[in-house]
Design a protein around this motif. Structure first.
Motif, PDB file in Angstrom:
ATOM      1  N   PRO A 171       0.819  -1.216   0.000  1.00  0.00           N
ATOM      2  CA  PRO A 171       0.000   0.000   0.000  1.00  0.00           C
ATOM      3  C   PRO A 171       0.852   1.265   0.000  1.00  0.00           C
ATOM      4  O   PRO A 171       1.907   1.319   0.636  1.00  0.00           O
ATOM      5  CB  PRO A 171      -0.808  -0.112   1.303  1.00  0.00           C
ATOM      6  CG  PRO A 171      -0.809  -1.574   1.618  1.00  0.00           C
ATOM      7  CD  PRO A 171       0.518  -2.089   1.146  1.00  0.00           C
ATOM      8  N   VAL A 172       0.388   2.265  -0.726  1.00  0.00           N
ATOM      9  CA  VAL A 172       1.065   3.561  -0.773  1.00  0.00           C
ATOM     10  C   VAL A 172       0.341   4.490   0.197  1.00  0.00           C
ATOM     11  O   VAL A 172      -0.686   5.081  -0.129  1.00  0.00           O
ATOM     12  CB  VAL A 172       1.053   4.147  -2.201  1.00  0.00           C
ATOM     13  CG1 VAL A 172       1.761   5.496  -2.227  1.00  0.00           C
ATOM     14  CG2 VAL A 172       1.714   3.178  -3.178  1.00  0.00           C
ATOM     15  N   GLY A 173       0.881   4.598   1.418  1.00  0.00           N
ATOM     16  CA  GLY A 173       0.243   5.409   2.452  1.00  0.00           C
ATOM     17  C   GLY A 173       0.917   6.766   2.604  1.00  0.00           C
ATOM     18  O   GLY A 173       2.125   6.895   2.436  1.00  0.00           O
ATOM     19  N   PHE A 179       1.063  14.892   3.103  1.00  0.00           N
ATOM     20  CA  PHE A 179       0.001  15.097   2.129  1.00  0.00           C
ATOM     21  C   PHE A 179      -1.175  15.798   2.802  1.00  0.00           C
ATOM     22  O   PHE A 179      -2.223  15.201   3.041  1.00  0.00           O
ATOM     23  CB  PHE A 179      -0.456  13.754   1.546  1.00  0.00           C
ATOM     24  CG  PHE A 179      -0.570  13.749   0.053  1.00  0.00           C
ATOM     25  CD1 PHE A 179      -1.565  14.471  -0.583  1.00  0.00           C
ATOM     26  CD2 PHE A 179       0.320  13.034  -0.728  1.00  0.00           C
ATOM     27  CE1 PHE A 179      -1.675  14.466  -1.960  1.00  0.00           C
ATOM     28  CE2 PHE A 179       0.224  13.016  -2.114  1.00  0.00           C
ATOM     29  CZ  PHE A 179      -0.775  13.738  -2.726  1.00  0.00           C
ATOM     30  N   PRO A 180      -1.033  17.093   3.118  1.00  0.00           N
ATOM     31  CA  PRO A 180      -2.121  17.833   3.769  1.00  0.00           C
ATOM     32  C   PRO A 180      -3.344  17.946   2.863  1.00  0.00           C
ATOM     33  O   PRO A 180      -3.267  17.720   1.649  1.00  0.00           O
ATOM     34  CB  PRO A 180      -1.505  19.207   4.052  1.00  0.00           C
ATOM     35  CG  PRO A 180      -0.381  19.323   3.088  1.00  0.00           C
ATOM     36  CD  PRO A 180       0.145  17.941   2.872  1.00  0.00           C
ATOM     37  N   TYR A 187      -4.443  17.770  -6.116  1.00  0.00           N
ATOM     38  CA  TYR A 187      -4.206  16.551  -6.888  1.00  0.00           C
ATOM     39  C   TYR A 187      -5.529  15.926  -7.342  1.00  0.00           C
ATOM     40  O   TYR A 187      -5.602  15.341  -8.424  1.00  0.00           O
ATOM     41  CB  TYR A 187      -3.442  15.525  -6.052  1.00  0.00           C
ATOM     42  CG  TYR A 187      -1.957  15.757  -5.946  1.00  0.00           C
ATOM     43  CD1 TYR A 187      -1.424  17.032  -5.829  1.00  0.00           C
ATOM     44  CD2 TYR A 187      -1.079  14.680  -5.926  1.00  0.00           C
ATOM     45  CE1 TYR A 187      -0.061  17.238  -5.714  1.00  0.00           C
ATOM     46  CE2 TYR A 187       0.300  14.871  -5.802  1.00  0.00           C
ATOM     47  CZ  TYR A 187       0.797  16.158  -5.696  1.00  0.00           C
ATOM     48  OH  TYR A 187       2.151  16.368  -5.573  1.00  0.00           O
ATOM     49  N   ALA A 188      -6.558  16.030  -6.491  1.00  0.00           N
ATOM     50  CA  ALA A 188      -7.843  15.389  -6.765  1.00  0.00           C
ATOM     51  C   ALA A 188      -8.671  16.143  -7.797  1.00  0.00           C
ATOM     52  O   ALA A 188      -9.654  15.600  -8.319  1.00  0.00           O
ATOM     53  CB  ALA A 188      -8.644  15.254  -5.469  1.00  0.00           C
ATOM     54  N   SER A 189      -8.286  17.356  -8.116  1.00  0.00           N
ATOM     55  CA  SER A 189      -9.025  18.132  -9.108  1.00  0.00           C
ATOM     56  C   SER A 189      -9.001  17.415 -10.459  1.00  0.00           C
ATOM     57  O   SER A 189      -7.951  16.931 -10.889  1.00  0.00           O
ATOM     58  CB  SER A 189      -8.404  19.521  -9.257  1.00  0.00           C
ATOM     59  OG  SER A 189      -8.993  20.209 -10.347  1.00  0.00           O
ATOM     60  N   ILE A 227       3.922  10.296  -9.670  1.00  0.00           N
ATOM     61  CA  ILE A 227       4.813   9.458  -8.860  1.00  0.00           C
ATOM     62  C   ILE A 227       4.545   9.663  -7.384  1.00  0.00           C
ATOM     63  O   ILE A 227       4.534   8.708  -6.593  1.00  0.00           O
ATOM     64  CB  ILE A 227       6.279   9.766  -9.211  1.00  0.00           C
ATOM     65  CG1 ILE A 227       6.615   9.225 -10.611  1.00  0.00           C
ATOM     66  CG2 ILE A 227       7.233   9.160  -8.170  1.00  0.00           C
ATOM     67  CD1 ILE A 227       8.034   9.516 -11.071  1.00  0.00           C
ATOM     68  N   ASP A 228       4.301  10.904  -6.991  1.00  0.00           N
ATOM     69  CA  ASP A 228       4.019  11.231  -5.597  1.00  0.00           C
ATOM     70  C   ASP A 228       2.756  10.527  -5.113  1.00  0.00           C
ATOM     71  O   ASP A 228       2.714   9.960  -4.009  1.00  0.00           O
ATOM     72  CB  ASP A 228       3.866  12.746  -5.469  1.00  0.00           C
ATOM     73  CG  ASP A 228       3.882  13.228  -4.033  1.00  0.00           C
ATOM     74  OD1 ASP A 228       4.352  12.476  -3.148  1.00  0.00           O
ATOM     75  OD2 ASP A 228       3.442  14.367  -3.784  1.00  0.00           O
ATOM     76  N   LEU A 229       1.719  10.535  -5.930  1.00  0.00           N
ATOM     77  CA  LEU A 229       0.424   9.990  -5.528  1.00  0.00           C
ATOM     78  C   LEU A 229       0.381   8.471  -5.578  1.00  0.00           C
ATOM     79  O   LEU A 229      -0.195   7.838  -4.686  1.00  0.00           O
ATOM     80  CB  LEU A 229      -0.671  10.569  -6.434  1.00  0.00           C
ATOM     81  CG  LEU A 229      -2.112  10.148  -6.140  1.00  0.00           C
ATOM     82  CD1 LEU A 229      -2.515  10.545  -4.716  1.00  0.00           C
ATOM     83  CD2 LEU A 229      -3.065  10.775  -7.155  1.00  0.00           C
TER      84      LEU A 229
END
Length: 293
Positions: A171-173, A179-180, A187-189, A227-229
């Motif tokens: 998992p990528v936590g 990640f405020p 990112y979610a936009s 890559i970050d997400l």
């Protein structure tokens, strides 16, 4: 096939399908890349160049071999992010002026191979810049006065993300500190309005004018967010169309490992040079961190 290796990365000068077939099953944690845009650009005269085709059907006949291998080598529950766009048609090549749904064709090709359509984001592009670069009839202001039925909006970029079915055993936590909420909201936009079009490896490396330039390098900000997400430190990031190694440089800078393949020799040489610089910078950063501890 020739190979150049560094600390945390491997680059292959070869047909990307052959490289993919040599990768172990369930071994890649994340993949991000910009594939050839069918026949829009021809990067070389090699018969192995997927962009060296006459039709979109011919392109996907070749591309399907890679997608099949991508499904095999990706870890279950992990993602493949593909940078793409709608492709303009021309009267000379296609017999009419319009658009081809290249983005949709990519999604359907990956679904046929077993991938799940996970998400997509639209990347805003300035229509004025596109008009100046392409002189597209639909973007010209004079067309409004002549017959606006032929006027159209600019063509954005997309990042289409496909997921391999199954349980993600790594998992990528993220934490609230790393990640405020405001960062996640950006990112979610579904539309990224703030990507700097000049933030490319080609621009950063300040290559000489006589050097061959990558036709459409992917913006580093896009790669960085993906890559970050969708990956974590030490994950293996794969680019089957490495180009000048934009994805690899960002992966190394962000503490990931990288494997890439590139068919065109001039791009491959520049990619290796860029990866070596990124490796050196990464090592200097680690030494600085240790020295300051």
């Amino acid at each position: 096939m020739s190979t150049v290796e560094g600390k945390g990365w491997v680059a292959y000068h070869a047909d990307t399908v052959e490289v993919a077939r040599a990768l172990p099953s369930d071994s890649v944690d994340f993949s991000v890349f910009s594939p050839p845009f069918a026949s829009l650009y021809t990067y070389s005269n090699s018969v192995r160049d997927m962009g060296n085709v006459r039709t979109h059907d011919e392109f996907f006949e070749h591309y399907d071999f890679l997608i099949k291998e991508q499904f095999r080598v990706m870890r279950p529950g992990r993602n493949v992010s593909i940078h793409c766009m709608l492709l303009p048609t021309s009267k000379e090549r296609d017999g009419f002026i319009g658009l081809t749904d290249f983005r949709g064709q990519i999604i359907r090709a990956y679904q046929r191979a077993g991938f799940i359509f996970h998400s997509e984001v639209v990347i805003w592009k300035d229509p004025v810049t596109a008009m100046q670069r392409t002189k597209a009839l639909g973007l010209l202001h004079k067309q409004i006065k002549k017959d606006s039925c032929m006027s159209r909006q600019g063509i954005p970029d997309y990042v289409v993300t496909m997921r391999k079915p199954g349980i993600n055993t790594k998992p990528v936590g993220h934490t609230n500190e790393s990640f405020p909420v405001d960062r996640w909201q950006k990112y979610a936009s579904p539309v990224w309005m703030d990507i700097d079009p000049s933030d490319t490896l080609q621009h950063r490396s300040a290559r000489e004018e006589e050097d061959e330039r990558h036709i459409c390098p992917l913006q580093l900000g896009v790669i960085r967010r993906c890559i970050d997400l969708w990956s974590r430190p030490d994950d293996l990031v794969w680019s089957p169309f490495m180009g000048i190694a934009s994805e690899g440089v960002v992966a190394l800078e962000m503490g990931r490992k990288f494997v890439g393949a590139e068919l065109k020799e001039s791009y491959f040489k520049q990619a290796c040079a860029n990866l070596k610089v990124a490796e050196s910078s990464r090592q200097e950063g680690l030494f600085a961190a240790v020295g300051g501890a």
